[in-house]
Design a protein around this motif. Structure first.
Motif, PDB file in Angstrom:
ATOM      1  N   HIS A  48       0.864  -1.192   0.000  1.00 31.35           N
ATOM      2  CA  HIS A  48       0.000   0.000   0.000  1.00 31.35           C
ATOM      3  C   HIS A  48       0.896   1.237   0.000  1.00 31.35           C
ATOM      4  CE1 HIS A  48      -3.809  -2.141   0.308  1.00 31.35           C
ATOM      5  NE2 HIS A  48      -3.195  -2.958   1.143  1.00 31.35           N
ATOM      6  N   ASP A  71      -1.513  -8.529   1.685  1.00 32.57           N
ATOM      7  CA  ASP A  71      -2.774  -8.527   2.422  1.00 32.57           C
ATOM      8  C   ASP A  71      -3.285  -9.935   2.696  1.00 32.57           C
ATOM      9  OD1 ASP A  71      -4.073  -5.603   0.682  1.00 32.57           O
ATOM     10  OD2 ASP A  71      -2.836  -5.788   2.472  1.00 32.57           O
ATOM     11  N   SER A  93      -5.188 -13.950 -10.406  1.00 33.45           N
ATOM     12  CA  SER A  93      -4.933 -13.620 -11.809  1.00 33.45           C
ATOM     13  C   SER A  93      -3.510 -13.945 -12.251  1.00 33.45           C
ATOM     14  CB  SER A  93      -5.224 -12.148 -12.071  1.00 33.45           C
ATOM     15  OG  SER A  93      -4.279 -11.351 -11.385  1.00 33.45           O
ATOM     16  N   TYR A  95      -1.186 -12.092 -12.878  1.00 34.26           N
ATOM     17  CA  TYR A  95      -0.659 -11.150 -13.869  1.00 34.26           C
ATOM     18  C   TYR A  95       0.712 -10.651 -13.455  1.00 34.26           C
ATOM     19  CZ  TYR A  95      -0.450  -7.405 -17.249  1.00 34.26           C
ATOM     20  OH  TYR A  95      -0.055  -6.592 -18.283  1.00 34.26           O
ATOM     21  N   PRO A 108       6.352  -0.549 -13.648  1.00 34.74           N
ATOM     22  CA  PRO A 108       6.128  -1.085 -12.307  1.00 34.74           C
ATOM     23  C   PRO A 108       5.510  -2.479 -12.376  1.00 34.74           C
ATOM     24  CG  PRO A 108       4.415   0.504 -12.850  1.00 34.74           C
ATOM     25  CD  PRO A 108       5.380   0.508 -13.990  1.00 34.74           C
ATOM     26  N   ILE A 109       5.621  -3.196 -11.270  1.00 33.20           N
ATOM     27  CA  ILE A 109       4.936  -4.479 -11.134  1.00 33.20           C
ATOM     28  C   ILE A 109       3.931  -4.302 -10.004  1.00 33.20           C
ATOM     29  CG2 ILE A 109       5.166  -6.960 -10.766  1.00 33.20           C
ATOM     30  CD1 ILE A 109       8.150  -6.687 -11.363  1.00 33.20           C
ATOM     31  N   ILE A 110       2.689  -4.569 -10.293  1.00 31.86           N
ATOM     32  CA  ILE A 110       1.632  -4.325  -9.306  1.00 31.86           C
ATOM     33  C   ILE A 110       0.929  -5.644  -8.982  1.00 31.86           C
ATOM     34  CG2 ILE A 110      -0.476  -3.018  -8.795  1.00 31.86           C
ATOM     35  CD1 ILE A 110       1.612  -1.074  -9.521  1.00 31.86           C
ATOM     36  N   CYS A 111       0.761  -5.913  -7.707  1.00 34.00           N
ATOM     37  CA  CYS A 111      -0.145  -6.985  -7.296  1.00 34.00           C
ATOM     38  C   CYS A 111      -1.241  -6.329  -6.471  1.00 34.00           C
ATOM     39  CB  CYS A 111       0.561  -8.058  -6.475  1.00 34.00           C
ATOM     40  SG  CYS A 111      -0.616  -9.276  -5.841  1.00 34.00           S
ATOM     41  N   ALA A 112      -2.363  -6.023  -7.132  1.00 30.60           N
ATOM     42  CA  ALA A 112      -3.446  -5.335  -6.439  1.00 30.60           C
ATOM     43  C   ALA A 112      -4.084  -6.245  -5.379  1.00 30.60           C
ATOM     44  CB  ALA A 112      -4.501  -4.875  -7.444  1.00 30.60           C
ATOM     45  N   TYR A 113      -4.078  -7.532  -5.636  1.00 38.18           N
ATOM     46  CA  TYR A 113      -4.684  -8.506  -4.711  1.00 38.18           C
ATOM     47  C   TYR A 113      -4.032  -8.431  -3.336  1.00 38.18           C
ATOM     48  CZ  TYR A 113      -6.004 -13.183  -2.959  1.00 38.18           C
ATOM     49  OH  TYR A 113      -6.468 -14.236  -2.205  1.00 38.18           O
ATOM     50  N   GLY A 115      -1.817  -5.951  -2.522  1.00 36.76           N
ATOM     51  CA  GLY A 115      -1.435  -4.572  -2.197  1.00 36.76           C
ATOM     52  C   GLY A 115       0.050  -4.294  -2.314  1.00 36.76           C
ATOM     53  N   ILE A 116       0.743  -5.087  -3.129  1.00 38.63           N
ATOM     54  CA  ILE A 116       2.202  -4.929  -3.275  1.00 38.63           C
ATOM     55  C   ILE A 116       2.502  -4.243  -4.602  1.00 38.63           C
ATOM     56  CG2 ILE A 116       4.407  -6.153  -3.506  1.00 38.63           C
ATOM     57  CD1 ILE A 116       3.299  -6.365  -0.707  1.00 38.63           C
ATOM     58  N   SER A 117       3.369  -3.237  -4.547  1.00 37.77           N
ATOM     59  CA  SER A 117       3.804  -2.605  -5.793  1.00 37.77           C
ATOM     60  C   SER A 117       5.320  -2.475  -5.778  1.00 37.77           C
ATOM     61  CB  SER A 117       3.139  -1.242  -5.979  1.00 37.77           C
ATOM     62  OG  SER A 117       3.394  -0.404  -4.878  1.00 37.77           O
TER      63      SER A 117
ATOM     64  N   ASP B  58      -5.941 -12.590 -17.992  1.00 40.80           N
ATOM     65  CA  ASP B  58      -5.511 -11.219 -18.294  1.00 40.80           C
ATOM     66  C   ASP B  58      -4.223 -11.287 -19.079  1.00 40.80           C
ATOM     67  OD1 ASP B  58      -6.129 -10.117 -14.849  1.00 40.80           O
ATOM     68  OD2 ASP B  58      -7.412 -11.033 -16.357  1.00 40.80           O
ATOM     69  N   MET B 106     -11.721  -6.762  -2.594  1.00 39.75           N
ATOM     70  CA  MET B 106     -11.258  -5.697  -3.481  1.00 39.75           C
ATOM     71  C   MET B 106     -11.728  -5.928  -4.920  1.00 39.75           C
ATOM     72  SD  MET B 106      -8.785  -3.782  -5.263  1.00 39.75           S
ATOM     73  CE  MET B 106      -7.445  -4.867  -5.610  1.00 39.75           C
ATOM     74  N   TYR B 156      -7.312   1.651  -3.040  1.00 40.73           N
ATOM     75  CA  TYR B 156      -6.940   0.476  -2.249  1.00 40.73           C
ATOM     76  C   TYR B 156      -5.424   0.379  -2.075  1.00 40.73           C
ATOM     77  CZ  TYR B 156      -6.598  -4.434  -0.879  1.00 40.73           C
ATOM     78  OH  TYR B 156      -6.323  -5.605  -0.224  1.00 40.73           O
ATOM     79  N   MET B 157      -4.692   0.613  -3.182  1.00 39.20           N
ATOM     80  CA  MET B 157      -3.229   0.477  -3.133  1.00 39.20           C
ATOM     81  C   MET B 157      -2.574   1.650  -2.418  1.00 39.20           C
ATOM     82  SD  MET B 157      -2.313  -2.289  -4.826  1.00 39.20           S
ATOM     83  CE  MET B 157      -0.632  -2.021  -5.339  1.00 39.20           C
ATOM     84  N   GLU B 158      -3.260   2.782  -2.393  1.00 40.18           N
ATOM     85  CA  GLU B 158      -2.754   4.006  -1.765  1.00 40.18           C
ATOM     86  C   GLU B 158      -1.457   4.494  -2.395  1.00 40.18           C
ATOM     87  OE1 GLU B 158      -3.592   4.074   2.773  1.00 40.18           O
ATOM     88  OE2 GLU B 158      -3.505   1.960   2.214  1.00 40.18           O
ATOM     89  N   ASN B 159      -1.205   4.100  -3.635  1.00 41.35           N
ATOM     90  CA  ASN B 159      -0.128   4.741  -4.365  1.00 41.35           C
ATOM     91  C   ASN B 159      -0.457   4.734  -5.851  1.00 41.35           C
ATOM     92  OD1 ASN B 159       1.644   2.830  -5.973  1.00 41.35           O
ATOM     93  ND2 ASN B 159       1.692   1.779  -4.007  1.00 41.35           N
ATOM     94  N   TYR B 164      -0.038   3.620 -14.226  1.00 44.28           N
ATOM     95  CA  TYR B 164       0.810   3.260 -15.370  1.00 44.28           C
ATOM     96  C   TYR B 164      -0.005   2.484 -16.408  1.00 44.28           C
ATOM     97  CZ  TYR B 164       4.326   0.734 -18.061  1.00 44.28           C
ATOM     98  OH  TYR B 164       5.056   0.199 -19.090  1.00 44.28           O
ATOM     99  N   TYR B 165      -0.938   1.646 -15.912  1.00 44.80           N
ATOM    100  CA  TYR B 165      -1.691   0.772 -16.831  1.00 44.80           C
ATOM    101  C   TYR B 165      -2.864   1.480 -17.509  1.00 44.80           C
ATOM    102  CZ  TYR B 165       0.905  -3.026 -14.688  1.00 44.80           C
ATOM    103  OH  TYR B 165       1.911  -3.848 -14.250  1.00 44.80           O
TER     104      TYR B 165
END
Lengths: 131, 203
Positions: A48, A71, A93, A95, A108-113, A115-117, B58, B106, B156-159, B164-165
């Motif tokens: 987050h 999370d 996912s 992804y 960037p690499i995002i894992c929304a599930y 909350g890691i970026s 995806d 989420m 949710y991510m707060e950043n 970018y996407y």
């Protein structure tokens, strides 16, 4: 038939202009982002809004792996010289895992599930490199 | 976000939904047998399409969806009316997220936000701009669906790294929205299809 088609186009000129503008703007941004590179080799790993770790990828001589708490599950991150990736994640996912190795300064690499970026920033804030 | 806050938001959203439902539908003549059957069919279609497209991985951008379920919503919006389309859209999102097991997570909130913004955009264009074509309304719906999802992910991510996407998702949504719009337009041109929505048709 051609005149019928042109007639139809004329009736929807405003719509075509709106969609065309959005298309042009997004293509431009997509191309810029695809080729834009941040010159920093420091990968910032956040959960987050909280910075968990900063890793200087230019100083990584050997491949190493570590876990960060997300999370819902732990996320395994791998780093090697100039590259970083999410190696394993329990998100549905996958992804972020399928992104594979990302070079320093790239996307960037995002894992929304979880909350890691992971992203690269020129403004590393001068903080100590952890991990 | 703490579970308490998430839970309170969920309860608040449910109460808001019930209040809106009563306000919108209290004087509606929507609940005759024929109408209920029609809406049930479209709901089943939207759920089936939604479940099918969720099985597609995806592969272009995160959260990539073909937007097939939106075909049913656009058809209802132009064929039956906005109240019918709204009811089916909300029920579709709730039921698909229950079936997928991401209700009140989420993923579920992202779907709901995408649906809400998408429907609001389509409705405003459809009501305020009578000459807007089916394909254009569908494209705007698809676009706003992805924008809504990105914004929920950002909260949710707060950043802001998730943004970018956005340009890539916009490109994909323009294509998928156009595809769904063309399918809806083709069906709405057929008298044999629009006959379904006529009130005077006997069963």
């Amino acid at each position: 038939m051609a005149s019928k088609f042109l007639d139809k186009l004329r009736r929807h000129v405003v719509e075509i202009i709106i969609v065309g503008s959005i298309l042009a703007a997004s293509i431009t941004l997509a191309v810029v982002l695809s080729f834009f590179r941040v010159s920093s080799s420091i990968a910032i790993i956040k959960h987050h809004n909280e910075t968990i770790m900063k890793v200087d990828l230019s100083k990584e001589n050997e491949e190493r792996h570590f876990q960060v708490k997300g999370d819902f599950s732990f996320v395994t991150i791998a780093v090697k010289k100039d590259y970083i990736c999410i190696e394993h994640n329990d998100c549905p996912s996958q992804y972020c895992v399928n992104e594979g190795w990302v070079k320093s300064g790239e996307k960037p690499i995002i894992c929304a599930y979880n909350g890691i970026s992971i992203y690269f920033s020129e403004d590393s804030g001068g903080s100590a490199i952890l991990g | 976000m703490s579970p308490w806050i998430g839970g309170l938001i969920g309860i608040g959203a449910a109460i808001l939904f019930l209040v809106l439902f009563v306000l919108i539908y209290r004087k509606s003549n929507m609940f005759g047998v024929r109408k209920i059957v029609l809406l049930g069919l479209f709901l089943a279609l939207a759920i089936a399409l939604g479940m099918f497209e969720s099985m597609i991985p995806d592969f272009l951008v995160p959260g990539f969806k073909l937007g097939l379920a939106n075909i049913a919503i656009v058809l209802l919006l132009f064929g039956a009316g906005w109240k019918e389309a709204l009811l089916v859209d909300v029920l579709r999102v709730v039921l698909v997220s229950l079936l997928r097991g991401n209700f009140m997570t989420m993923g579920g909130w992202m779907s709901f936000a995408g649906m809400a913004l998408s429907f609001l955009g389509m409705l405003l264009i459809h009501l305020l701009w009578k000459k807007a074509s089916v394909i254009f309304v569908s494209i705007i719906g698809a676009l706003l669906h992805d924008v809504g999802q990105i914004f929920v992910a950002f909260i949710y991510m707060e950043n802001g790294a998730i943004f970018y996407y956005l340009p890539f998702m916009v490109l994909v949504s323009l294509a998928t929205g156009a595809l769904a719009g063309i399918v809806a337009y083709t069906l709405l041109k057929r008298e044999s299809f629009t006959r379904l929505f006529r009130k005077e048709e006997a069963d």
